[in-house]
Design a protein around this motif. Structure first.
Motif, PDB file in Angstrom:
ATOM      1  N   ASN A   1      47.571  32.236  42.379  1.00 26.52           N
ATOM      2  CA  ASN A   1      48.296  30.869  42.978  1.00 26.52           C
ATOM      3  C   ASN A   1      47.402  30.171  43.778  1.00 26.52           C
ATOM      4  O   ASN A   1      47.859  29.626  44.881  1.00 26.52           O
ATOM      5  N   GLY A   2      46.024  30.261  43.601  1.00 27.15           N
ATOM      6  CA  GLY A   2      45.293  29.003  44.363  1.00 27.15           C
ATOM      7  C   GLY A   2      44.668  29.960  45.788  1.00 27.15           C
ATOM      8  O   GLY A   2      43.830  29.443  46.420  1.00 27.15           O
ATOM      9  N   HIS A   3      45.006  31.221  45.861  1.00 27.70           N
ATOM     10  CA  HIS A   3      44.593  31.876  47.099  1.00 27.70           C
ATOM     11  C   HIS A   3      43.364  32.946  46.571  1.00 27.70           C
ATOM     12  O   HIS A   3      43.933  33.615  45.653  1.00 27.70           O
ATOM     13  N   LYS A   4      42.266  32.579  46.766  1.00 26.56           N
ATOM     14  CA  LYS A   4      41.270  33.210  46.285  1.00 26.56           C
ATOM     15  C   LYS A   4      40.509  34.134  47.351  1.00 26.56           C
ATOM     16  O   LYS A   4      40.485  34.174  48.415  1.00 26.56           O
ATOM     17  N   THR A   5      40.022  35.330  46.379  1.00 25.31           N
ATOM     18  CA  THR A   5      39.338  36.284  47.240  1.00 25.31           C
ATOM     19  C   THR A   5      38.435  37.168  46.164  1.00 25.31           C
ATOM     20  O   THR A   5      38.392  36.643  45.137  1.00 25.31           O
ATOM     21  N   GLN A   6      37.709  37.946  46.521  1.00 32.13           N
ATOM     22  CA  GLN A   6      36.839  39.037  45.459  1.00 32.13           C
ATOM     23  C   GLN A   6      36.765  40.278  46.173  1.00 32.13           C
ATOM     24  O   GLN A   6      37.090  40.656  47.369  1.00 32.13           O
ATOM     25  N   THR A   7      36.367  41.004  44.979  1.00 29.67           N
ATOM     26  CA  THR A   7      36.386  42.474  45.409  1.00 29.67           C
ATOM     27  C   THR A   7      35.225  42.731  46.170  1.00 29.67           C
ATOM     28  O   THR A   7      34.229  42.222  45.938  1.00 29.67           O
ATOM     29  N   ASP A   8      35.272  43.796  46.931  1.00 30.67           N
ATOM     30  CA  ASP A   8      34.127  44.517  47.638  1.00 30.67           C
ATOM     31  C   ASP A   8      33.253  45.190  46.903  1.00 30.67           C
ATOM     32  O   ASP A   8      33.482  45.419  45.457  1.00 30.67           O
ATOM     33  N   SER A   9      32.187  45.949  47.596  1.00 28.88           N
ATOM     34  CA  SER A   9      31.385  47.063  46.667  1.00 28.88           C
ATOM     35  C   SER A   9      32.290  48.160  46.192  1.00 28.88           C
ATOM     36  O   SER A   9      31.675  48.849  45.352  1.00 28.88           O
TER      37      SER A   9
ATOM     38  N   TYR B   1      53.930  34.467  40.541  1.00 29.20           N
ATOM     39  CA  TYR B   1      52.620  34.435  40.745  1.00 29.20           C
ATOM     40  C   TYR B   1      51.817  34.722  39.385  1.00 29.20           C
ATOM     41  O   TYR B   1      52.169  35.343  38.670  1.00 29.20           O
ATOM     42  N   LYS B   2      50.556  34.107  39.387  1.00 27.83           N
ATOM     43  CA  LYS B   2      49.725  33.904  38.303  1.00 27.83           C
ATOM     44  C   LYS B   2      48.359  34.769  39.024  1.00 27.83           C
ATOM     45  O   LYS B   2      47.810  34.122  39.918  1.00 27.83           O
ATOM     46  N   MET B   3      48.037  35.622  38.449  1.00 26.69           N
ATOM     47  CA  MET B   3      46.757  36.131  39.124  1.00 26.69           C
ATOM     48  C   MET B   3      45.734  36.217  37.969  1.00 26.69           C
ATOM     49  O   MET B   3      45.975  36.633  36.820  1.00 26.69           O
ATOM     50  N   ILE B   4      44.381  35.738  38.376  1.00 29.80           N
ATOM     51  CA  ILE B   4      43.354  35.656  37.459  1.00 29.80           C
ATOM     52  C   ILE B   4      42.109  36.261  37.842  1.00 29.80           C
ATOM     53  O   ILE B   4      41.842  36.207  39.103  1.00 29.80           O
ATOM     54  N   LEU B   5      41.615  37.211  37.226  1.00 22.56           N
ATOM     55  CA  LEU B   5      40.459  38.109  37.318  1.00 22.56           C
ATOM     56  C   LEU B   5      39.348  37.526  36.551  1.00 22.56           C
ATOM     57  O   LEU B   5      39.375  37.774  35.606  1.00 22.56           O
TER      58      LEU B   5
ATOM     59  N   LYS C   1      40.972  38.205  32.803  1.00 24.65           N
ATOM     60  CA  LYS C   1      42.298  38.895  32.797  1.00 24.65           C
ATOM     61  C   LYS C   1      43.210  38.144  33.680  1.00 24.65           C
ATOM     62  O   LYS C   1      43.086  37.527  34.590  1.00 24.65           O
ATOM     63  N   LYS C   2      44.666  37.833  33.005  1.00 23.12           N
ATOM     64  CA  LYS C   2      45.624  36.945  33.857  1.00 23.12           C
ATOM     65  C   LYS C   2      46.823  37.914  33.752  1.00 23.12           C
ATOM     66  O   LYS C   2      47.265  38.508  32.773  1.00 23.12           O
ATOM     67  N   ILE C   3      47.354  37.977  34.924  1.00 25.72           N
ATOM     68  CA  ILE C   3      48.710  38.739  35.070  1.00 25.72           C
ATOM     69  C   ILE C   3      49.702  37.556  35.717  1.00 25.72           C
ATOM     70  O   ILE C   3      49.408  37.128  36.577  1.00 25.72           O
ATOM     71  N   TYR C   4      50.809  37.899  35.189  1.00 21.71           N
ATOM     72  CA  TYR C   4      51.816  37.014  35.679  1.00 21.71           C
ATOM     73  C   TYR C   4      53.008  37.885  36.083  1.00 21.71           C
ATOM     74  O   TYR C   4      53.463  38.972  35.574  1.00 21.71           O
TER      75      TYR C   4
END
Length: 110
Positions: free
Chosen positions: A42-50, A64-68, A76-79
């Motif tokens: 939902n517009g809150h962005k982050t990224q995975t670490d190592s 919420y809608k999660m996009i990876l 991948k999209k998760i609702y």
């Protein structure tokens, strides 16, 4: 004094209405963690670490809608919707293992 009281109420309200959403992202075929996966909730962005780990705050009461996204992998999209209490199940949020398919994977349906 009045300002401190209002600030305290707002702070407590924001703590109550949010939830920590964390987990790990893995390659489906190799089971290895994937680093630098872009995650947008939902517009809150982050990224995975190592180690493939990510963390983000999610509002309890909202859908919420999660996009990876990661180059070389299928997006991948998760609702997700909150339950009847307006919360997400704590068990389902505690240990999230998300998997991405490599574009050249035998399991990729695209």
């Amino acid at each position: 004094m009045k300002r401190i009281f209002i600030f305290t109420i707002l702070l407590l309200t924001s703590c109550i209405n949010s939830n920590k959403f964390n987990g790990h992202v893995y390659d489906y075929d190799t089971e290895k963690p994937i680093k630098n996966v872009a995650i947008d909730i939902n517009g809150h962005k982050t990224q995975t670490d190592s180690t493939g780990y990510f963390y983000v705050e999610v509002n309890f009461s909202s859908v919420y809608k999660m996009i990876l996204k990661k180059e070389g992998y299928v997006t991948k999209k998760i609702y997700r919707k909150p339950d009847s209490l307006g919360k997400y199940s704590q068990n389902s949020l505690k240990y999230n293992r998300l998997y991405l398919f490599a574009k050249e994977s035998d399991f990729n349906n695209n």
